[in-house]
Design a protein around this motif. Structure first.
Motif, PDB file in Angstrom:
ATOM      1  N   ASP A 287     -11.037   3.670   4.101  1.00  0.00           N
ATOM      2  CA  ASP A 287      -9.969   2.705   3.813  1.00  0.00           C
ATOM      3  C   ASP A 287      -9.152   2.491   5.090  1.00  0.00           C
TER       4      ASP A 287
ATOM      5  N   CYS B 100     -13.358   0.775   0.951  1.00  0.00           N
ATOM      6  CA  CYS B 100     -11.970   0.426   0.578  1.00  0.00           C
ATOM      7  C   CYS B 100     -11.554   1.288  -0.610  1.00  0.00           C
TER       8      CYS B 100
ATOM      9  N   ASN C  70       0.816  -1.207   0.000  1.00  0.00           N
ATOM     10  CA  ASN C  70       0.000   0.000   0.000  1.00  0.00           C
ATOM     11  C   ASN C  70       0.850   1.258   0.000  1.00  0.00           C
TER      12      ASN C  70
HETATM   13  C1  LIG Z   1      -6.676  -3.345  -4.339  1.00  0.00           C
HETATM   14  S1  LIG Z   1      -6.917  -1.909  -3.377  1.00  0.00           S
HETATM   15  C2  LIG Z   1      -8.366  -1.232  -4.144  1.00  0.00           C
HETATM   16  C3  LIG Z   1      -8.524   0.227  -3.851  1.00  0.00           C
HETATM   17  C4  LIG Z   1      -9.655   0.914  -4.629  1.00  0.00           C
HETATM   18  N1  LIG Z   1     -10.949   0.383  -4.299  1.00  0.00           N
HETATM   19  C5  LIG Z   1      -9.396   0.805  -6.102  1.00  0.00           C
HETATM   20  O1  LIG Z   1     -10.118   0.094  -6.804  1.00  0.00           O
HETATM   21  O2  LIG Z   1      -8.438   1.447  -6.552  1.00  0.00           O
HETATM   22  C6  LIG Z   1      -7.554  -2.534  -1.871  1.00  0.00           C
HETATM   23  C7  LIG Z   1      -7.756  -1.451  -0.830  1.00  0.00           C
HETATM   24  O3  LIG Z   1      -8.486  -2.022   0.232  1.00  0.00           O
HETATM   25  C8  LIG Z   1      -7.989  -1.514   1.454  1.00  0.00           C
HETATM   26  N2  LIG Z   1      -8.377  -2.479   2.493  1.00  0.00           N
HETATM   27  C9  LIG Z   1      -7.961  -3.755   2.629  1.00  0.00           C
HETATM   28  N3  LIG Z   1      -8.582  -4.337   3.667  1.00  0.00           N
HETATM   29  C10 LIG Z   1      -9.412  -3.392   4.198  1.00  0.00           C
HETATM   30  C11 LIG Z   1     -10.308  -3.372   5.300  1.00  0.00           C
HETATM   31  N4  LIG Z   1     -10.478  -4.455   6.053  1.00  0.00           N
HETATM   32  N5  LIG Z   1     -10.979  -2.223   5.576  1.00  0.00           N
HETATM   33  C12 LIG Z   1     -10.799  -1.122   4.822  1.00  0.00           C
HETATM   34  N6  LIG Z   1      -9.960  -1.079   3.759  1.00  0.00           N
HETATM   35  C13 LIG Z   1      -9.277  -2.199   3.453  1.00  0.00           C
HETATM   36  C14 LIG Z   1      -6.498  -1.393   1.224  1.00  0.00           C
HETATM   37  O4  LIG Z   1      -5.914  -0.490   2.128  1.00  0.00           O
HETATM   38  C15 LIG Z   1      -6.471  -0.903  -0.223  1.00  0.00           C
HETATM   39  O5  LIG Z   1      -6.481   0.500  -0.292  1.00  0.00           O
END
Ligand SMILES: C[S@@+](CC[C@H](N)C(=O)[O-])C[C@H]1O[C@@H](n2cnc3c(N)ncnc32)[C@H](O)[C@@H]1O
Length: 296
Positions: A104, A81, A39
Motif C-alpha cells: 500500500d 492496495c 487515510n
Molecule cells: C479504499 S482503500 C481500500 C483498502 C483495502 N483494499 C480494503 O479493501 O480495505 C484504498 C487503498 O489504496 C491505497 N492506494 C491508493 N493508491 C495507491 C497506489 N497508487 N499504490 C498503492 N496503494 C494505493 C490507499 O492508501 C488505500 O489504503
C-alpha cells in the motif's frame, strides 16, 4: 539474507523471502498526496468494517478456486492496495502454512504486531509492483473503484497479471455505485461521481473490468459473482448503511462538503436527513461484485 533487490525491466523488485522487512518509501512532504482520502485512522475503521461485511455478504474471502493450494501450504498471496491489511490478516490466520504479502502507498497496515506469515510493503502500484514476474499464486485487490483512473486500472491490471504465476488466479472485489436512491442521498452519490469524474475516475467499473480482463490474452475463464442488497433493509442492508455512515460522516466530510459547497455542519445535517430517508423506506439498490480469472 533478508531482502533481495533485483532489477526487472528497469523496476526495483523485492524478493519475497519471509525475512524481508518493510520497505520505507517516505513521501516528500511537498509532493501532493497521491491518494485523495485522508487515510487516517477513521478511514482504516471503514476498511475493517468493509472487510467483514464483504466476507459475510459473499460468505468467503475469495471466489478463485485456490482453497486447496492455500491449505496445502507454501502458496504465495499478494493483496494489492491492502490498506489496513485486514483481508490479509484474516487469510493468514486461516492458512497458516501459506505466505501473505500486502502493498500500500500509505503505511496504515500493522508493522510490528502481525503473524509471521505476513509481510507488508509500502509502495506505489503505479510505479510498477516491486516483484518479479510470476511470483504469486494468487493476487487480490479490493476497493479501488474510487481511486484509479481508467488508464491506471489498465496499468494496475497488467502489473497484477505480470506478478501472478501461470496457472495462478487474480481477483478483484468492488462495489458498484447504488441506483434508485432517494433525492437527498442522491445528492451525496452525485457529488461523489462528480468528484471522481473531476479526477477522471469512474465509479461504475464492473463492465469495464470484465471487458479489460476478457480482452487480455494472458488470462482465461473470467468469472464473476454479484451480490445485491437494499440499503437500510434487513441485516446486511443496515450494516451497509453503517458503512455509508462511516464513509460519508467520518472519512469524507472535509473533502465532500467543500465540493458540495456546504459548511461541514450543513453537510453533516444533510447526511443525517439522507439516512432518515433510507430508514423511511427509500432504499437504493446496492451491488458488490467479485471478478476472478486464471493466468495462462
Ligand atoms: C479504499 S482503500 C481500500 C483498502 C483495502 N483494499 C480494503 O479493501 O480495505 C484504498 C487503498 O489504496 C491505497 N492506494 C491508493 N493508491 C495507491 C497506489 N497508487 N499504490 C498503492 N496503494 C494505493 C490507499 O492508501 C488505500 O489504503
Amino acid at each position: 539474507m533478508g531482502k533481495h533487490l533485483s532489477t526487472n525491466r528497469g523496476r526495483k523488485t523485492i524478493g519475497t523471502s519471509l525475512e524481508f522487512k518493510v520497505v520505507q518509501n517516505v513521501q516528500d512532504e511537498t509532493e501532493p498526496l497521491k491518494y485523495y482520502l485522508p487515510n487516517s485512522i477513521k478511514d482504516t475503521d471503514i476498511m475493517v468494517m468493509s472487510h467483514f461485511f464483504n466476507r459475510y455478504l459473499f460468505q468467503c474471502n475469495f471466489k478463485s478456486p485456490i482453497e486447496e493450494k492455500l491449505t496445502s501450504g507454501q502458496c504465495k498471496v499478494l493483496d494489492v492496495c491492502c490498506g489496513s491489511g485486514t483481508w490479509l490478516l484474516d487469510m493468514a490466520s486461516s492458512y497458516g502454512s501459506s505466505n501473505f504479502f500486502g502493498i500500500d502507498l500509505c503505511p496504515v497496515f500493522p508493522t510490528e504486531i502481525k503473524p509471521a506469515n505476513v509481510q507488508f510493503i509500502q509502495g506505489d502500484v503505479l510505479d510498477g509492483l516491486p516483484f518479479d514476474d510470476n511470483t504469486f499464486d494468487f493476487v487480490h485487490q479490493k476497493h479501488m473503484v474510487d481511486v484509479y483512473t481508467l488508464d491506471q486500472w489498465h496499468f494496475a491490471i497488467t502489473e497484477i497479471i505480470r506478478v501472478c504465476k501461470p496457472g495462478g488466479y487474480v481477483e478483484f472485489a468492488e462495489p458498484e455505485l447504488a441506483t434508485n436512491a432517494g433525492p437527498i442521498l442522491s445528492k451525496f452519490y452525485d457529488a461523489l461521481v462528480e468528484l471522481s469524474e473531476s479526477r477522471n475516475v469512474k465509479m461504475r467499473m464492473y463492465d469495464n473490468l470484465i471487458k479489460i480482463l476478457n480482452s487480455t490474452t494472458s488470462v482465461k475463464n473470467v468469472k464473476y459473482k454479484k451480490a445485491k442488497i437494499s440499503l437500510g433493509s434487513g441485516f446486511l442492508g443496515n450494516e451497509f448503511l453503517e458503512i455509508h455512515h462511516e464513509f460519508f460522516l467520518k472519512a469524507m466530510p472535509e473533502t465532500l462538503s467543500k465540493f458540495m459547497g456546504l459548511s461541514e455542519g450543513d453537510y453533516i445535517e444533510l447526511f443525517k436527513k439522507a439516512k432518515s430517508e433510507v430508514e423511511n423506506g427509500m432504499s437504493p439498490d446496492c451491488e458488490l461484485y467479485r471478478i476472478w480469472c486464471q493466468k495462462l
